[in-house]
Design an enzyme around this catalytic site. Structure first.
Site, PDB file in Angstrom:
ATOM      1  N   ASP A 160     -18.526 -12.070 -21.102  1.00  0.00           N
ATOM      2  CA  ASP A 160     -18.767 -10.965 -22.216  1.00  0.00           C
ATOM      3  C   ASP A 160     -17.729  -9.934 -21.711  1.00  0.00           C
ATOM      4  O   ASP A 160     -16.696  -9.937 -20.613  1.00  0.00           O
ATOM      5  CB  ASP A 160     -20.119 -10.624 -22.461  1.00  0.00           C
ATOM      6  CG  ASP A 160     -20.250  -9.844 -23.737  1.00  0.00           C
ATOM      7  OD1 ASP A 160     -19.157  -9.522 -24.277  1.00  0.00           O
ATOM      8  OD2 ASP A 160     -21.625  -9.503 -23.763  1.00  0.00           O
TER       9      ASP A 160
HETATM   10  C1  BGC Z   1     -20.539  -7.939 -27.190  1.00  0.00           C
HETATM   11  C2  BGC Z   1     -20.460  -9.233 -27.239  1.00  0.00           C
HETATM   12  C3  BGC Z   1     -18.522  -9.421 -28.393  1.00  0.00           C
HETATM   13  C4  BGC Z   1     -17.869  -9.072 -27.742  1.00  0.00           C
HETATM   14  C5  BGC Z   1     -16.459  -9.021 -28.338  1.00  0.00           C
HETATM   15  C6  BGC Z   1     -19.492  -6.961 -25.944  1.00  0.00           C
HETATM   16  O1  BGC Z   1     -19.116  -6.278 -26.488  1.00  0.00           O
HETATM   17  O2  BGC Z   1     -21.158  -7.747 -26.214  1.00  0.00           O
HETATM   18  O3  BGC Z   1     -21.073  -9.712 -28.433  1.00  0.00           O
HETATM   19  O4  BGC Z   1     -18.778 -10.890 -28.497  1.00  0.00           O
HETATM   20  O5  BGC Z   1     -17.952  -8.138 -27.296  1.00  0.00           O
HETATM   21  O6  BGC Z   1     -16.117  -7.984 -29.018  1.00  0.00           O
END
Ligand code: BGC
Length: 815
Positions: A307
């Site tokens: 993530d």
């Molecule tokens: C989130 C993810 C997301 C990623 C990219 C993160 O803060 O937890 O779900 O895909 O950002 O935007």
């Protein structure tokens, strides 16, 4: 070798025999694979092996890896950062180059010298999230906002969800994106998790099936998905630093099981590891999770990405930490986390350093690179796909309208209050949210859609007239409050600011009284929003706020005094308290956050154009405290928890309520219809189980309206080797639209794994000998047909590896 030969035979498009000597025919010359390999195509200005699409991806990747230098390897192992984002100001820089698809969340590095393009990834999961407008460009790039994950799962309709996936995948591809960052499929451990709306259910089987259906739909377009957040990311509070202590059994039966079903049924191109620790190890550094379980045991073939900034204990995305610290890249890459997103310079430096000092072996990173390059080679970017930037948004609006209506759950409908179709008086519609419908939650799961149909617009489109006095009071109030709220959010973190509820407009009793005189029915919308980086609260959120209770009380009293009815519409993303007020109203509709066509979808259900057939995918408790998982919610210390213990073990959701006989307000699997159904003829393919059993049941529409019904199959297993929930959902099937009097037989199959429990001290999934009760019903507490089968001897279904050792001793709840 065999596979590669075969695929060359197919790709070359000429008739060849399955024989190494004549596998390829070029210029009427038959050559062997070895000759082909060593033929120096490049000398003649022709293709390198990796460029030759007639070879298998495996062969091409091997050639490519051989050609990469350390610097290029390190670049490929981290993402390109967030294009246009300035770490000093934590803002996107005005006028900055936002890359190929502005608003996408990131991508992989291109290697120009070898013609390797950047693969673009963008959020999900309720639709594609990209910027709707671009500098110096008159074209718009809106995407369709589909219903949130919870709503999609409420359809219990895999075929329909597969269609939603096809539509989302088309938008991904036509906007030049290669991988959608979704679906999200963490378990609803607690109603307060701020991102529950993105996730499907408290049940792993239902989550796994719905996720597989949407992934198969999306990936049928030739683009990828990233199933997230793997795993046990069940709270937003300190999501990057929380250590979740979870037993191996609860992990395997509850938190991992949905991912397992999804991987085995849909092979997502990628999986996103979560931010949190599980039993003391970051999931992005956990070899147990990313290699032993995911790859060795389940057979996952794709890549794992972190993530965004996963592996940094940095919940507020503090730029100083991100600039000066570095995640443990060696541990992440060797654990099987192939790609570090969004990618930071320090990480690249650290990878190069660790390659040089031997901490990162070539063998280890080549495995990561292989997975990354396999994805790159099959991506639309590599194939130079000429995307149109013009997906069929009109057609997709129809898809979302239809699925949102089918996702709507009828919680209550006394004396057939709904459907309501009388146009003889104007509708009295109360509640701020009626006038400003919530399509979906906030954060990365938000979609930039072109419009949202509010409930008043939907009702107007359906031919109703809306009470003008109420409209004239609500509209300016809601508009003004909304502007303030958006400005606050912008100031407090933009996309990641936690949304706040707008207090209900206060209406004096005489206004409400007048409406009870002039209108035939009252509609009240209760709204809730939540999103990434914050969890919900019990007060004024899970529990209704005083102003909302007042509204329900005042409207109900006034309308009931006139013998008129009141309908509540719940435009919410997560569970709320219903027990204290549900008796005051006549009907309750739960469309969740239904996407951009929400108002039309709800109007379709109100008028009866669509007969509701949604079912709850989680329990609505009487009180927040009723569920076992609320006892250890959020962890300690409360303000900034660093550690949370899942002492409820496998007793999450209905597994707890049903086994411990705690009465919910609305149970898992519940949902009414405008018609009624009869269940008959429950038939098992055998009375004894060997490796599979088929169960069929006939469902008949016994009412006066066409409708669909979900047959839910629960299994009650003997408890020889371990304690088990009273019953668990093991299969489900939805009927077609049945006309009054029409019947359909649904056949469901159970295999050995469906019967098994995970027995930790044996490291195995085991099916106990004994009697198994099959319960088929319309909800987890409303069983219509029962049967049983038996198993003579214990079956060991699967041996597993010892994994996920606890870093803190505790025992799971037992009954
Ligand atoms: C989130 C993810 C997301 C990623 C990219 C993160 O803060 O937890 O779900 O895909 O950002 O935007």
């Amino acid at each position: 070798m065999k596979a590669s030969l075969l695929s060359i035979l197919i790709i070359s498009g000429v008739s060849c025999k399955n024989n190494q000597k004549d596998y390829e025919k070029e210029d009427n010359q038959l050559i062997t694979l070895n000759e082909y390999r060593f033929k120096d195509l490049n000398k003649n200005g022709e293709l390198d092996l990796y460029e030759d699409s007639r070879l298998t991806i495996e062969e091409r990747v091997k050639d490519l890896i051989d050609k990469l230098n350390d610097e290029e390897k390190a670049s490929l192992l981290i993402g390109i950062g967030m294009p246009g984002f300035d770490w000093e100001t934590m803002q996107f820089m005005a006028g900055a180059d936002l890359g190929k698809v502005p608003g996408a969340a990131g991508g992989t590095h291109k290697i120009k010298r070898l013609g390797i393009p950047s693969v673009i990834v963008a959020d999900g999961p309720a639709g594609l999230r990209i910027n709707p407008e671009r500098d110096n460009d008159t074209i718009t790039y809106y995407a369709t906002a589909f219903p949130v994950g919870t709503a999609l799962a409420s359809t219990w309709n895999e075929k329909l969800i597969n269609n939603v996936g096809k539509a989302i995948g088309n938008e991904v591809k036509e906007y030049g994106v290669d991988v959608l960052l979704g679906p999200g499929m963490n378990i609803h451990r607690n109603p307060l998790c701020g991102r529950n709306f993105e996730y499907y259910s408290e049940d792993p089987m239902l989550s796994g099936k719905i996720a597989a259906a949407i992934i198969n739909g999306i990936q049928s377009n030739g683009v990828g998905t990233s199933v997230k957040h793997f795993v046990a990311n069940n709270q937003e509070r300190n999501r990057m630093g929380i250590n979740a202590h979870v037993s191996e059994r609860a992990m395997r039966e509850i938190y991992l099981r949905g991912f397992e079903i999804t991987v085995k049924n849909a092979q997502p191109w990628t999986i996103m590891s979560s931010y949190n620790f599980v039993n003391g190890t970051y999931t992005s550094s956990s070899k147990d999770l990313l290699t032993t379980i995911l790859r060795d045991e389940w057979g996952f073939k794709g890549l794992v990405m972190t993530d965004w900034f996963g592996g940094y204990n940095n919940s507020g995305f503090n730029p100083n930490i991100l600039k000066n610290e570095v995640s443990d890249v060696t541990k992440q890459l060797t654990a099987g986390n192939d790609l570090l997103m969004p990618g930071l310079t320090k990480q690249k430096e650290s990878i190069i350093k660790n390659i040089k000092n031997g901490n990162l072996t070539n063998e280890a990173i080549d495995t990561n690179l292989k997975r990354i390059l396999e994805l790159v080679l099959k991506s639309p970017a590599m194939n130079n796909y000429k995307y149109s930037n013009k997906p069929n948004l009109k057609e997709h609006a129809e898809v979302t309208r239809q699925v949102a209506a089918e996702a709507t759950i009828l919680l209550k409908n006394d004396n057939n209050t709904l459907p309501f179709n009388s146009k003889s008086s104007s509708l009295a519609v109360f509640g701020n949210t009626t006038y400003n419908f919530i399509a979906g939650g906030t954060g990365s799961g938000d979609v930039n859609e072109a419009y949202t149909v509010s409930l008043i617009e939907g009702l107007t489109n359906a031919g109703f007239s809306i009470d003008k006095e109420l409209e004239s009071k609500y509209l300016p109030y809601v508009k003004e409050q909304n502007i303030k709220e958006m400005a606050r959010r912008e100031k407090e973190g933009g996309l990641l600011a936690v949304p706040k509820r707008i207090p209900e407009l206060e209406l004096d009793k005489s206004t409400i009284q007048n409406k009870a005189n002039s209108s035939e029915i009252a509609l009240i919308t209760i709204g809730r929003n939540a999103g990434e980086s914050g969890d919900r609260e019990i007060t004024n959120d899970f529990n209704l706020a005083k102003d909302e209770i007042n509204l329900i009380n005042n409207v109900s009293e006034a309308f009931h005094a006139k013998g008129k009815k009141v309908v509540v519409i719940l435009n919410i993303g997560g569970v709320i308290e219903t027990a204290s007020w549900k008796d005051k109203v006549d009907a309750i509709l739960l469309p969740w956050q239904p996407g951009q066509e929400g108002g039309n979808s709800v109007a379709d259900v109100i008028t009866g154009k669509v007969n509701p057939s949604g079912k709850l995918t989680m329990t609505f408790p009487v009180n927040y405290e009723d569920a076992a998982a609320t006892k250890n919610w959020i962890g300690a210390p409360a303000e900034n928890p660093t550690s949370v213990t899942y002492e409820e073990g496998i007793y999450v959701g209905y597994r707890y309520f049903n086994t411990f006989n705690v009465k919910p307000s609305y149970e898992f699997g519940y949902g009414l219809s405008y018609t009624s159904f009869d269940y008959s003829n429950l038939t098992l393919s055998s009375k004894t189980f060997t490796d599979k059993i088929s169960i069929s049941v006939t469902i008949t529409n016994t009412g006066k309206t066409a409708g669909k019904e979900v047959a839910e199959l629960y299994l009650s297993a003997p408890e020889k080797s371990i304690d088990k929930p009273r019953e668990e959902l093991k299969a489900f099937g939805k009927t077609n639209l049945l006309q009054p009097g029409e019947s359909q037989t649904i056949t469901l199959t159970l295999n050995t794994k469906d019967l098994a429990s995970f027995i930790p001290n044996k490291n195995a999934w085991i099916v106990d000998a004994g009697t198994y009760k099959v319960l088929v019903g319309t909800s987890s507490l409303n069983i219509k047909q029962k049967a049983q089968f038996s198993i003579e001897n214990e079956l060991i279904v699967e041996k597993t590896n010892p994994t996920l050792a606890l870093d803190l001793q505790f025992t799971d709840l037992k009954h």
